[in-house]
Design a protein around this motif. Structure first.
Motif, PDB file in Angstrom:
ATOM      1  N   UNK A 126       7.005   9.863  -6.257  1.00  0.00           N
ATOM      2  CA  UNK A 126       7.120   8.409  -6.418  1.00  0.00           C
ATOM      3  C   UNK A 126       6.232   7.617  -5.455  1.00  0.00           C
ATOM      4  N   UNK A 127       5.642   8.272  -4.453  1.00  0.00           N
ATOM      5  CA  UNK A 127       4.860   7.521  -3.486  1.00  0.00           C
ATOM      6  C   UNK A 127       3.545   7.031  -4.071  1.00  0.00           C
ATOM      7  N   UNK A 128       2.983   7.766  -5.024  1.00  0.00           N
ATOM      8  CA  UNK A 128       1.771   7.281  -5.691  1.00  0.00           C
ATOM      9  C   UNK A 128       2.084   6.030  -6.505  1.00  0.00           C
ATOM     10  N   UNK A 129       3.245   5.997  -7.145  1.00  0.00           N
ATOM     11  CA  UNK A 129       3.647   4.819  -7.918  1.00  0.00           C
ATOM     12  C   UNK A 129       3.848   3.612  -7.007  1.00  0.00           C
ATOM     13  N   UNK A 130       4.511   3.830  -5.879  1.00  0.00           N
ATOM     14  CA  UNK A 130       4.706   2.741  -4.918  1.00  0.00           C
ATOM     15  C   UNK A 130       3.363   2.258  -4.392  1.00  0.00           C
ATOM     16  N   UNK A 131       2.493   3.214  -4.082  1.00  0.00           N
ATOM     17  CA  UNK A 131       1.179   2.856  -3.558  1.00  0.00           C
ATOM     18  C   UNK A 131       0.388   1.992  -4.546  1.00  0.00           C
TER      19      UNK A 131
END
Length: 345
Positions: A237-242
């Motif tokens: 999910x960190x790529x989505x948040x980024x």
């Protein structure tokens, strides 16, 4: 290089030494201690040195008057305990150091070992045809900040609101716990395997991000080479948040804390290292790039391709190493109960 290498009076024997410190980036002081120790030791591991002879602890104790003395003392004790526990896990111990009063908590140290020069992985020998292996996922800065926004949503709701439709509260906590586990995990096994499988160069990925450290490693090579990164493993999910807040994670420019080793080694040995690290540590590693030739004899560069493959790395549960050296699941509530017990005693 990640560590200083100094000649000794004994021929062929080098003094390998590093120092590092930083400010707290997690809530649990015990785990902050573990992360800080893992971060200090990692610079020696990046030289292929798995055994550390001596560690000194550097501790700044917060003197902010808004912090109760009982809280301050408990946090300091738990940070020191976590630091010592990770050093013990690494087969070394803290034999001294320095403590000062500071406006903020600071924790770090000095790690030293004496090593045969032939047993050091010098970061200079990569060659075309090598591949690049990364031993921890990226995204620790993003996960840490998402957790800060979640906890502070009553005071500053606009921060959490920016990502609330992308990541759930449960996922934010899971990502935070995962980054604590990855940051506190030692790169020691990876260092041993880098030596075993004939690494031609190595560094650890920390404050300058994946690309920054890849560029630094490339710049030290004897041969003209280009490091081309094609795969980016990221905490789920960190790529989505980024994509919403843009820490430049997929550009390789998001800062990491106590990140993995980036290892250049022969292509035919890379899968052996990845498979053995998974078996020994229980964590995956990834072939993330290639070492390519360049016709410019002055060039020693690194880049990420325009559309890299993003590998989402699933969450891990928060754990604590018990007295037997085994992992036991401990929730955040119990972690804070330990803090309260330490504070009150």
């Amino acid at each position: 290089m990640d560590s200083s290498i100094t000649d000794t009076k004994i021929k062929g024997v080098k003094l390998v030494q590093t120092t590092d410190f930083f400010y707290p980036n997690v809530d649990d002081p015990y785990w902050q201690g573990r992360i800080s120790a893992a971060n200090v030791l990692s610079d020696l591991y990046a030289m292929g040195v798995p055994d550390v002879d001596n560690v000194l602890m550097l501790l700044g104790i917060c003197r902010d008057p808004r912090m109760l003395r009982s809280d301050r003392d408990a946090a300091a004790r738990l940070m020191m305990e976590g630091f010592r526990d990770t050093c013990a896990q690494a087969g070394t111990c803290v034999k001294g150091g320095q403590t000062v009063m500071s406006p903020w908590f600071i924790l770090g140290g000095v790690a030293t070992t004496v090593q045969s020069s032939v047993a050091i992985i010098y970061p200079t020998a990569s060659r075309p045809g090598d591949v690049l292996v990364l031993t921890k996922p990226l995204g620790t800065q993003v996960a840490s900040n998402v957790h800060v926004w979640l906890k502070g949503r009553e005071q500053k709701p606009e921060r959490w609101d920016r990502v609330a439709n992308i990541i759930t509260e449960e996922e934010a906590v899971a990502a935070y716990e995962t980054q604590i586990l990855t940051m506190s995990r030692l790169n020691r096994t990876a260092a041993k395997l880098a030596r075993k499988y004939g690494a031609h160069g190595c560094t650890d990925v920390t404050g300058f991000g994946l690309l920054g450290h890849a560029q630094n490693l490339a710049s030290n090579q004897k041969r003209p080479v280009e490091f081309v990164i094609h795969t980016i493993p990221v905490i789920k999910k960190m790529a989505d948040v980024n994509a919403r807040v843009n820490y430049r994670l997929l550009e390789g420019k998001s800062a990491e804390t106590s990140g993995g080793l980036l290892i250049a080694l022969p292509r035919d040995r890379a899968h052996l290292l990845v498979d053995e690290l998974q078996r020994l540590d229980g964590w995956p590693a990834w072939i993330v790039g290639d070492v390519q030739p360049t016709f410019d004899t002055t060039a020693r560069t690194a880049r990420i391709i325009s559309d890299p493959t993003v590998v989402e790395v699933d969450y891990r549960s928060y754990d604590h190493w018990n007295e037997d050296g085994n992992a036991e699941v401990v929730g955040w509530e119990e972690g804070w109960e330990r803090f309260a017990d330490e504070r009150d005693n």
